[in-house]
Scaffold this motif. Structure first.
Motif, PDB file in Angstrom:
ATOM      1  N   ASP A 137       0.785  -1.233   0.000  1.00 50.02           N
ATOM      2  CA  ASP A 137       0.000   0.000   0.000  1.00 50.02           C
ATOM      3  C   ASP A 137       0.821   1.289   0.000  1.00 50.02           C
ATOM      4  OD1 ASP A 137      -2.932  -0.387   0.069  1.00 50.02           O
ATOM      5  OD2 ASP A 137      -2.821   1.410   1.328  1.00 50.02           O
ATOM      6  N   MET A 138       2.069   1.226   0.485  1.00 52.85           N
ATOM      7  CA  MET A 138       2.857   2.449   0.611  1.00 52.85           C
ATOM      8  C   MET A 138       3.330   2.923  -0.761  1.00 52.85           C
ATOM      9  SD  MET A 138       3.239   4.009   3.390  1.00 52.85           S
ATOM     10  CE  MET A 138       1.536   3.629   3.770  1.00 52.85           C
ATOM     11  N   ASP A 139       3.203   4.228  -0.985  1.00 50.79           N
ATOM     12  CA  ASP A 139       3.826   4.826  -2.165  1.00 50.79           C
ATOM     13  C   ASP A 139       4.336   6.199  -1.745  1.00 50.79           C
ATOM     14  OD1 ASP A 139       1.652   6.593  -2.102  1.00 50.79           O
ATOM     15  OD2 ASP A 139       0.493   5.338  -3.468  1.00 50.79           O
ATOM     16  N   ASP A 140       4.952   6.908  -2.670  1.00 46.42           N
ATOM     17  CA  ASP A 140       5.566   8.194  -2.307  1.00 46.42           C
ATOM     18  C   ASP A 140       4.560   9.198  -1.765  1.00 46.42           C
ATOM     19  OD1 ASP A 140       8.204   7.588  -2.725  1.00 46.42           O
ATOM     20  OD2 ASP A 140       8.086   7.954  -4.888  1.00 46.42           O
ATOM     21  N   MET A 141       3.287   9.002  -2.131  1.00 51.34           N
ATOM     22  CA  MET A 141       2.256   9.904  -1.620  1.00 51.34           C
ATOM     23  C   MET A 141       1.916   9.614  -0.166  1.00 51.34           C
ATOM     24  SD  MET A 141      -0.527  10.181  -4.662  1.00 51.34           S
ATOM     25  CE  MET A 141      -1.832  10.405  -3.449  1.00 51.34           C
ATOM     26  N   LYS A 142       1.916   8.336   0.165  1.00 59.28           N
ATOM     27  CA  LYS A 142       1.416   7.965   1.490  1.00 59.28           C
ATOM     28  C   LYS A 142       2.504   7.919   2.572  1.00 59.28           C
ATOM     29  CE  LYS A 142      -2.391   5.252  -0.368  1.00 59.28           C
ATOM     30  NZ  LYS A 142      -2.842   3.888  -0.632  1.00 59.28           N
ATOM     31  N   ILE A 143       3.763   7.760   2.158  1.00 62.23           N
ATOM     32  CA  ILE A 143       4.842   7.659   3.156  1.00 62.23           C
ATOM     33  C   ILE A 143       4.918   8.901   4.065  1.00 62.23           C
ATOM     34  CG2 ILE A 143       7.359   7.509   3.463  1.00 62.23           C
ATOM     35  CD1 ILE A 143       7.334   5.620   0.980  1.00 62.23           C
ATOM     36  N   PRO A 144       4.855  10.128   3.485  1.00 58.72           N
ATOM     37  CA  PRO A 144       4.905  11.301   4.371  1.00 58.72           C
ATOM     38  C   PRO A 144       3.741  11.332   5.366  1.00 58.72           C
ATOM     39  CG  PRO A 144       5.190  11.963   2.088  1.00 58.72           C
ATOM     40  CD  PRO A 144       4.829  10.515   2.071  1.00 58.72           C
ATOM     41  N   ILE A 145       2.578  10.846   4.946  1.00 56.61           N
ATOM     42  CA  ILE A 145       1.422  10.849   5.849  1.00 56.61           C
ATOM     43  C   ILE A 145       1.640   9.846   6.966  1.00 56.61           C
ATOM     44  CG2 ILE A 145      -1.059  10.423   5.996  1.00 56.61           C
ATOM     45  CD1 ILE A 145      -1.008  11.209   2.904  1.00 56.61           C
ATOM     46  N   LEU A 146       2.177   8.675   6.616  1.00 57.38           N
ATOM     47  CA  LEU A 146       2.482   7.657   7.625  1.00 57.38           C
ATOM     48  C   LEU A 146       3.480   8.206   8.648  1.00 57.38           C
ATOM     49  CD1 LEU A 146       2.022   4.458   8.155  1.00 57.38           C
ATOM     50  CD2 LEU A 146       4.376   4.291   7.350  1.00 57.38           C
ATOM     51  N   ALA A 147       4.512   8.882   8.151  1.00 58.91           N
ATOM     52  CA  ALA A 147       5.553   9.411   9.030  1.00 58.91           C
ATOM     53  C   ALA A 147       4.997  10.494   9.950  1.00 58.91           C
ATOM     54  CB  ALA A 147       6.715   9.955   8.198  1.00 58.91           C
ATOM     55  N   ALA A 148       4.196  11.406   9.367  1.00 59.34           N
ATOM     56  CA  ALA A 148       3.636  12.500  10.172  1.00 59.34           C
ATOM     57  C   ALA A 148       2.696  11.956  11.241  1.00 59.34           C
ATOM     58  CB  ALA A 148       2.887  13.482   9.269  1.00 59.34           C
ATOM     59  N   LEU A 149       1.874  10.964  10.864  1.00 59.27           N
ATOM     60  CA  LEU A 149       0.942  10.371  11.826  1.00 59.27           C
ATOM     61  C   LEU A 149       1.689   9.654  12.943  1.00 59.27           C
ATOM     62  CD1 LEU A 149      -1.981   8.792   9.774  1.00 59.27           C
ATOM     63  CD2 LEU A 149      -2.177  10.428  11.649  1.00 59.27           C
ATOM     64  N   SER A 150       2.731   8.917  12.578  1.00 61.10           N
ATOM     65  CA  SER A 150       3.510   8.182  13.580  1.00 61.10           C
ATOM     66  C   SER A 150       4.128   9.137  14.588  1.00 61.10           C
ATOM     67  CB  SER A 150       4.630   7.376  12.913  1.00 61.10           C
ATOM     68  OG  SER A 150       4.098   6.521  11.937  1.00 61.10           O
ATOM     69  N   ALA A 151       4.736  10.214  14.079  1.00 57.39           N
ATOM     70  CA  ALA A 151       5.368  11.197  14.962  1.00 57.39           C
ATOM     71  C   ALA A 151       4.321  11.847  15.859  1.00 57.39           C
ATOM     72  CB  ALA A 151       6.097  12.256  14.144  1.00 57.39           C
ATOM     73  N   GLY A 152       3.182  12.201  15.274  1.00 57.54           N
ATOM     74  CA  GLY A 152       2.118  12.831  16.045  1.00 57.54           C
ATOM     75  C   GLY A 152       1.601  11.924  17.138  1.00 57.54           C
ATOM     76  N   ILE A 153       1.485  10.642  16.846  1.00 51.97           N
ATOM     77  CA  ILE A 153       0.964   9.699  17.829  1.00 51.97           C
ATOM     78  C   ILE A 153       1.974   9.463  18.942  1.00 51.97           C
ATOM     79  CG2 ILE A 153       0.432   7.226  18.105  1.00 51.97           C
ATOM     80  CD1 ILE A 153      -1.414   7.732  15.609  1.00 51.97           C
ATOM     81  N   PHE A 154       3.245   9.412  18.594  1.00 58.10           N
ATOM     82  CA  PHE A 154       4.257   9.303  19.652  1.00 58.10           C
ATOM     83  C   PHE A 154       4.146  10.506  20.590  1.00 58.10           C
ATOM     84  CE2 PHE A 154       8.223  10.570  21.528  1.00 58.10           C
ATOM     85  CZ  PHE A 154       8.608   9.408  22.176  1.00 58.10           C
ATOM     86  N   ALA A 155       4.070  11.704  20.014  1.00 57.52           N
ATOM     87  CA  ALA A 155       4.041  12.923  20.834  1.00 57.52           C
ATOM     88  C   ALA A 155       2.794  12.965  21.706  1.00 57.52           C
ATOM     89  CB  ALA A 155       4.110  14.161  19.944  1.00 57.52           C
ATOM     90  N   ILE A 156       1.647  12.645  21.121  1.00 56.08           N
ATOM     91  CA  ILE A 156       0.402  12.776  21.879  1.00 56.08           C
ATOM     92  C   ILE A 156       0.306  11.704  22.973  1.00 56.08           C
ATOM     93  CG2 ILE A 156      -1.273  11.387  20.575  1.00 56.08           C
ATOM     94  CD1 ILE A 156      -3.008  14.088  20.708  1.00 56.08           C
ATOM     95  N   GLN A 157       1.023  10.585  22.791  1.00 54.22           N
ATOM     96  CA  GLN A 157       1.037   9.567  23.844  1.00 54.22           C
ATOM     97  C   GLN A 157       1.822  10.034  25.069  1.00 54.22           C
ATOM     98  OE1 GLN A 157       1.793   5.505  22.940  1.00 54.22           O
ATOM     99  NE2 GLN A 157       0.075   5.343  21.537  1.00 54.22           N
ATOM    100  N   ALA A 158       2.665  11.059  24.880  1.00 52.31           N
ATOM    101  CA  ALA A 158       3.422  11.597  26.017  1.00 52.31           C
ATOM    102  C   ALA A 158       2.568  12.574  26.820  1.00 52.31           C
ATOM    103  CB  ALA A 158       4.686  12.290  25.519  1.00 52.31           C
ATOM    104  N   LEU A 159       1.397  12.887  26.289  1.00 51.79           N
ATOM    105  CA  LEU A 159       0.545  13.903  26.911  1.00 51.79           C
ATOM    106  C   LEU A 159      -0.617  13.227  27.646  1.00 51.79           C
ATOM    107  CD1 LEU A 159       0.061  16.933  27.220  1.00 51.79           C
ATOM    108  CD2 LEU A 159      -1.086  16.925  25.017  1.00 51.79           C
ATOM    109  N   ASN A 160      -0.384  12.931  28.917  1.00 51.10           N
ATOM    110  CA  ASN A 160      -1.447  12.297  29.708  1.00 51.10           C
ATOM    111  C   ASN A 160      -2.491  13.315  30.135  1.00 51.10           C
ATOM    112  OD1 ASN A 160       0.336  10.044  29.606  1.00 51.10           O
ATOM    113  ND2 ASN A 160      -0.603   9.285  31.475  1.00 51.10           N
TER     114      ASN A 160
END
Lengths: 218, 102
Positions: free
Chosen positions: A34-57
């Motif tokens: 499923d990954m292509d050049d269009m979707k990779i940046p979205i996957l990366a941004a979502l992953s980073a965002g989810i890591f950050a928001i998990q630090a926010l209890n």
């Protein structure tokens, strides 16, 4: 909801690894397909965002706090629960190794609970509600809430099998806390994020789901 | 389309880093759901034992902090984790996609 190493005997931790590994493998296979050049940046941004928001209890009262898990959000955006498994696997790996949040031996259980269970339950509840023409925000809210709640119940059962929690009080405590965490930390944030993304980039939220039609896209 | 997605990537990074910087100030110090549940269903002695147990491996920045560096250390730790996840997921996406072409 991150289980630390001390909460589970190694033998049982390995069983959950054995259950989680095929899902991790399939999530890699999903990415390969499923990954292509269009979707990779979205996957990366979502992953980073989810890591950050998990630090926010977020405080939820009763002296307890909780944070978003995010597997349902990722699954909804990519139209596959395996996307949620992939992102949560990466996030839990870094959390466990670098930040001592969630044990290494029990990481299989944590991936199973937060990636697989909350992702699959969250995603398929969302899809079921959408197919009944339920509003996208409500479907996202309820799917994400249910995904988190069920994964908390699963964690309580695992803790009981591990001999760490007594079954009924464990279910009551985990259920009560995560009933509330799921509303604020998971449901509300997921609904807001999905609504914002669906408005700004309707192409990103798989249209066969947003429209509730049978047409596949992308 | 691709440039639009790059814009989304930058917006995502900006939001993630903003949360990373704010998290040390906004995050609740209360124990999370699992820890609270443990506290209420396990007897005190056993709970203390479980809490004090060392993790299986030693982590460089336990509890999203850098020893002795206070809030600044927490900001650095969480931001570093956010950037690490960003690079790992971007890299993994590229690698898996590259495999597809072969």
């Amino acid at each position: 909801m991150h289980i630390p190493d001390s909460f589970m005997p190694l033998s049982q931790a390995l069983v959950y690894w054995a259950i989680a590994l095929p899902f991790i493998f399939m999530s890699f296979r999903w990415a390969r397909r499923d990954m292509d050049d269009m979707k990779i940046p979205i996957l990366a941004a979502l992953s980073a965002g989810i890591f950050a928001i998990q630090a926010l209890n977020i405080p939820i009262g009763m002296g307890t706090s909780g944070h978003m898990v995010g597997a349902a959000l990722v699954a909804i955006i990519f139209g596959s629960p395996f996307a949620g498994v992939l992102v949560l696997t990466l996030v839990l790996l870094v959390q466990g190794i670098v930040f001592a949040d969630g044990g290494i031996t029990v990481m299989g259980a944590n991936i199973l609970n937060m990636g697989v269970i909350s992702g699959f339950i969250g995603y398929y509840s969302f899809v079921a509600l959408r197919s009944r023409k339920i509003d996208i925000k409500i479907a996202a809210f309820f799917g994400a809430w249910l995904g988190l709640f069920v994964s908390a119940i699963a964690t309580a059962v695992e803790m009981s099998i591990a001999g760490t929690f007594p079954l009924v009080p464990g279910l009551v405590a985990m259920g009560t806390f995560h009933f509330v965490i799921g509303i604020i930390g998971e449901g509300l944030i997921t609904a807001i994020a999905i609504a914002a993304i669906a408005k700004a980039r309707p192409d990103l939220v798989d249209s066969k789901i947003t429209e509730g039609s049978k047409e596949a896209t992308l | 389309m691709t440039s639009q997605n790059m814009k989304l990537l930058y917006a995502g990074i900006a939001i993630a880093l903003l949360i990373s910087v704010l998290a040390p100030f906004l995050a609740s110090p209360d124990p999370d759901g699992l820890e609270s549940a443990a506290e209420s269903v396990i007897d005190e002695e056993r709970f203390a034992e479980l809490e004090e147990a060392e993790p299986a491996i030693e982590s460089p920045m336990p509890d999203y902090s850098i020893e002795g560096q206070g809030k600044l250390g927490e900001i650095v730790a969480i931001s570093a984790g956010t950037i690490a996840i960003l690079l790992i997921s971007f890299g993994l996406g590229k690698v898996l996609k590259a495999n597809k072409a072969n």
